[in-house]
Design a protein around this motif. Structure first.
Motif, PDB file in Angstrom:
ATOM      1  N   LEU A 296      -7.254 -10.786  -5.424  1.00 14.10           N
ATOM      2  CA  LEU A 296      -6.930  -9.818  -6.470  1.00 14.10           C
ATOM      3  C   LEU A 296      -5.552 -10.160  -7.026  1.00 14.10           C
ATOM      4  CD1 LEU A 296      -8.250  -7.982  -3.855  1.00 14.10           C
ATOM      5  CD2 LEU A 296      -8.319  -6.326  -5.714  1.00 14.10           C
ATOM      6  N   SER A 297      -5.361  -9.870  -8.296  1.00 11.96           N
ATOM      7  CA  SER A 297      -4.056 -10.067  -8.908  1.00 11.96           C
ATOM      8  C   SER A 297      -3.136  -8.907  -8.547  1.00 11.96           C
ATOM      9  CB  SER A 297      -4.199 -10.146 -10.428  1.00 11.96           C
ATOM     10  OG  SER A 297      -4.540  -8.867 -10.960  1.00 11.96           O
ATOM     11  N   THR A 298      -1.868  -9.027  -8.917  1.00 20.89           N
ATOM     12  CA  THR A 298      -0.921  -7.935  -8.693  1.00 20.89           C
ATOM     13  C   THR A 298      -1.362  -6.657  -9.389  1.00 20.89           C
ATOM     14  OG1 THR A 298       0.882  -9.516  -8.451  1.00 20.89           O
ATOM     15  CG2 THR A 298       1.498  -7.260  -8.963  1.00 20.89           C
ATOM     16  N   ARG A 299      -2.122  -6.791 -10.465  1.00 26.80           N
ATOM     17  CA  ARG A 299      -2.646  -5.626 -11.179  1.00 26.80           C
ATOM     18  C   ARG A 299      -3.770  -4.933 -10.413  1.00 26.80           C
ATOM     19  NH1 ARG A 299      -2.263  -5.367 -16.957  1.00 26.80           N
ATOM     20  NH2 ARG A 299      -0.696  -6.819 -17.778  1.00 26.80           N
ATOM     21  N   GLY A 300      -4.292  -5.594  -9.386  1.00 25.72           N
ATOM     22  CA  GLY A 300      -5.417  -5.039  -8.653  1.00 25.72           C
ATOM     23  C   GLY A 300      -6.762  -5.447  -9.212  1.00 25.72           C
TER      24      GLY A 300
ATOM     25  N   ILE B 235       1.730  -8.567  -3.539  1.00 27.77           N
ATOM     26  CA  ILE B 235       0.324  -8.956  -3.619  1.00 27.77           C
ATOM     27  C   ILE B 235      -0.636  -7.867  -3.147  1.00 27.77           C
ATOM     28  CG2 ILE B 235       0.704 -11.440  -3.381  1.00 27.77           C
ATOM     29  CD1 ILE B 235       0.191 -11.160  -0.376  1.00 27.77           C
ATOM     30  N   TRP B 236      -1.858  -7.950  -3.655  1.00 30.85           N
ATOM     31  CA  TRP B 236      -2.991  -7.245  -3.076  1.00 30.85           C
ATOM     32  C   TRP B 236      -3.584  -8.142  -1.986  1.00 30.85           C
ATOM     33  CZ3 TRP B 236      -5.828  -2.666  -4.343  1.00 30.85           C
ATOM     34  CH2 TRP B 236      -5.214  -1.865  -5.311  1.00 30.85           C
ATOM     35  N   VAL B 237      -3.985  -7.539  -0.890  1.00 27.21           N
ATOM     36  CA  VAL B 237      -4.541  -8.296   0.225  1.00 27.21           C
ATOM     37  C   VAL B 237      -5.942  -7.782   0.555  1.00 27.21           C
ATOM     38  CG1 VAL B 237      -2.277  -8.769   1.222  1.00 27.21           C
ATOM     39  CG2 VAL B 237      -3.547  -6.750   1.974  1.00 27.21           C
TER      40      VAL B 237
ATOM     41  N   VAL C 134     -11.808  -4.248   6.707  1.00 30.45           N
ATOM     42  CA  VAL C 134     -10.814  -3.181   6.842  1.00 30.45           C
ATOM     43  C   VAL C 134     -10.508  -2.545   5.497  1.00 30.45           C
ATOM     44  CG1 VAL C 134      -8.472  -2.623   7.608  1.00 30.45           C
ATOM     45  CG2 VAL C 134      -9.833  -4.318   8.868  1.00 30.45           C
ATOM     46  N   GLY C 135     -10.294  -3.382   4.463  1.00 29.76           N
ATOM     47  CA  GLY C 135     -10.012  -2.838   3.136  1.00 29.76           C
ATOM     48  C   GLY C 135      -9.209  -3.806   2.301  1.00 29.76           C
ATOM     49  N   HIS C 136      -9.034  -3.463   1.028  1.00 33.09           N
ATOM     50  CA  HIS C 136      -8.157  -4.216   0.137  1.00 33.09           C
ATOM     51  C   HIS C 136      -7.163  -3.235  -0.488  1.00 33.09           C
ATOM     52  CE1 HIS C 136     -11.709  -3.032  -2.284  1.00 33.09           C
ATOM     53  NE2 HIS C 136     -10.848  -2.872  -3.267  1.00 33.09           N
ATOM     54  N   PHE C 137      -5.900  -3.645  -0.544  1.00 29.04           N
ATOM     55  CA  PHE C 137      -4.846  -2.724  -0.970  1.00 29.04           C
ATOM     56  C   PHE C 137      -3.600  -3.521  -1.332  1.00 29.04           C
ATOM     57  CE2 PHE C 137      -5.256  -3.104   3.610  1.00 29.04           C
ATOM     58  CZ  PHE C 137      -4.002  -3.542   3.997  1.00 29.04           C
ATOM     59  N   TYR C 138      -2.684  -2.852  -2.050  1.00 27.42           N
ATOM     60  CA  TYR C 138      -1.437  -3.483  -2.474  1.00 27.42           C
ATOM     61  C   TYR C 138      -0.397  -3.350  -1.363  1.00 27.42           C
ATOM     62  CZ  TYR C 138       2.372  -4.929  -5.564  1.00 27.42           C
ATOM     63  OH  TYR C 138       3.425  -5.604  -6.138  1.00 27.42           O
ATOM     64  N   ASP C 139       0.379  -4.414  -1.141  1.00 26.74           N
ATOM     65  CA  ASP C 139       1.369  -4.375  -0.063  1.00 26.74           C
ATOM     66  C   ASP C 139       2.729  -3.851  -0.526  1.00 26.74           C
ATOM     67  OD1 ASP C 139       2.516  -6.478  -1.485  1.00 26.74           O
ATOM     68  OD2 ASP C 139       2.340  -7.937   0.131  1.00 26.74           O
TER      69      ASP C 139
END
Length: 465
Positions: free
Chosen positions: A58-62, A93-95, A84-89
């Motif tokens: 994912l980009s920084t924009r999500g 970055i989104w991880v 587990v999930g995807h989320f912004y740190d």
């Protein structure tokens, strides 16, 4: 008297079973090619099994910038209870976080479902080349030496072993012979997530946040608050914060740029820890890589002790696992028909011949506490052109993963797992198209037709910032 070589023949052969190789093999098989995946180790999946988050999806924009095979693997991981999930740190970055133990199962399931043949514990030791065309690779395992022929070969070895041995030019590391550090990821379970994140909120000077200008309108204090409240134990403790600085000064922790922590299992209250580092190891030199292991193990153990003694939330945690192999950030970059540049990355350049996308910031680690990080313009993504996946001087070889064609800075963005899977899907699909045609030069693949097929199979090719 030498025993005659056993021989196997395939449409497509993929060398290297990491994230790029897995995606390439699945894609080639899904597009109708008899495909063999060769892996020197006992498992496929590479760094996806380490516990590290899968960056670059994912980009920084999500925005999702990687789809197709990667999303299929995540879906299988989720079906088994390991997504587990995807989320912004709230750093850069989104991880995408997964349970590495479940990922071991998920990757094998998807590869098997695609009909890929595999050879594990198998080392590709010799390449047979004629007039720029690879006719076969000779592999070695406990059965015997075997000649494997194919119409198309895909180098996902990480080190560019196949392309380099076949005669493609390459660059290694930095201009002065330096290499980014190798690392060994470990895990701690029984962590009190709430107590850890309360400590983060109360001691923000220790934490890396607010590093991407795309979120510059949100204050640092607000970003820390959102990090704490989003529900995942994801944090980067920085080297210049008092926590790590004092620990290094006291001899309680090795010199490091960061301690990256993130979830791998909410049920087990388990996190990965990314902090170990030994710089300037040429990982194509087996003696150097082997010599690094004991020191990395020492760093793992000392950091686990440091966390238990000094970081709230880890008081009752215990060491629970270690990555199956040393993590390597860079070795060879094979020079291709096009060399991806730092400007391509930083300016979020889009291209008519783009077949994969990257979205990770430029990320080049140095020795000790040094690390270069540069964000992509407007939190966007860039295109990786097909030419960056074609090694010079060779007619039937493709590249994917961290050995692809790029400058060192651009490579520092695209070497992450999500981007490697996108590259893998692109070259696996292209290889299948070549194997079904009468020509053998991978350069003759109609890129627009390749892009259309990738989009039809779920890859993200356009429509992102």
């Amino acid at each position: 008297m030498e025993q005659r070589l056993k021989q196997l023949d395939y449409d497509v052969v993929v060398v290297g079973g990491g994230s790029a190789g897995v995606a390439a093999a699945i894609s080639a098989a899904n597009n109708g090619s008899r495909t063999l995946l060769i892996e020197a180790g006992p498992l496929i999946g590479g760094e996806m099994l380490s516990g590290l988050p899968i960056d670059g999806c994912l980009s920084t924009r999500g925005e999702w910038v990687v789809g197709g095979v990667a999303r299929e693997i995540f879906k299988e991981c989720d079906r088994l209870g390991g997504y587990v999930g995807h989320f912004y740190d709230w750093r850069t970055i989104w991880v995408v976080s997964v349970d590495p133990e479940i990922m071991k199962l998920a990757v094998v399931n998807v590869v098997r479902r695609a009909g890929v043949d595999m050879l594990l514990y198998t080392f590709a030791e010799e390449v047979v080349v004629q007039d720029g065309s690879v006719k076969g690779v000779i592999v070695l395992n406990k059965n015997q030496r075997t000649l494997i022929t194919a119409k198309v070969f895909i180098d996902c070895s990480g080190d560019g072993d196949l392309a380099q041995r076949a005669g493609a030019p390459f660059e290694s590391g930095g201009g002065n012979g330096e290499f980014q550090p190798v690392s060994l990821v470990f895990r701690m379970s029984g962590v009190d997530f709430g107590r850890l994140m309360t400590f983060v909120g109360e001691n923000p000077e220790n934490v890396a946040v607010a590093e991407n200008p795309y979120y510059a309108d949100i204050s640092r204090e607000e970003q820390v608050r959102r990090l704490v409240e989003q529900g995942y134990p994801k944090v980067f403790f920085v080297a210049n914060g008092p926590l790590i600085k004092q620990a290094i000064a006291d001899g309680d922790l090795h010199a490091t740029a960061l301690i990256g922590i993130g979830p791998v299992s909410m049920k087990r209250r388990e996190v990965y820890c990314n902090t170990t580092r030994i710089a300037d190891v040429d990982a194509t030199r087996t003696d150097q890589l082997t010599k690094a292991l004991p020191d990395l193990m020492d760093q793992v153990w000392s950091c686990a002790g440091f966390l238990s003694r000094r970081v709230p939330g880890f008081e009752d945690a215990h060491f629970s696992g270690i990555a199956p192999r040393i993590g390597i950030r860079e070795t060879r970059r094979i020079m291709g028909d096009y060399v991806l540049t730092a400007e391509d990355v930083l300016e979020a350049r889009k291209r008519d011949d783009g077949v994969a996308k990257g979205a990770h910031h430029i990320d080049v680690h140095g020795s000790g506490t040094k690390q270069l990080r540069q964000p992509i313009k407007d939190g966007g993504s860039y295109d990786i052109p097909y030419g960056s996946l074609i090694p010079r001087n060779l007619t039937n070889v493709l590249l994917a993963g961290r050995c692809f064609s790029a400058t060192r800075e651009a490579h520092g963005s695209a070497r992450v797992m999500g981007t490697c899977m996108a590259m893998g899907q692109a070259v696996g699909t292209a290889a299948a198209m070549v194997s079904k045609s009468n020509h053998m030069d991978v350069r003759q693949v109609p890129v627009e037709a390749l892009r259309s097929r990738l989009k039809a199979q779920g890859a993200v090719i356009d429509g992102t910032h």
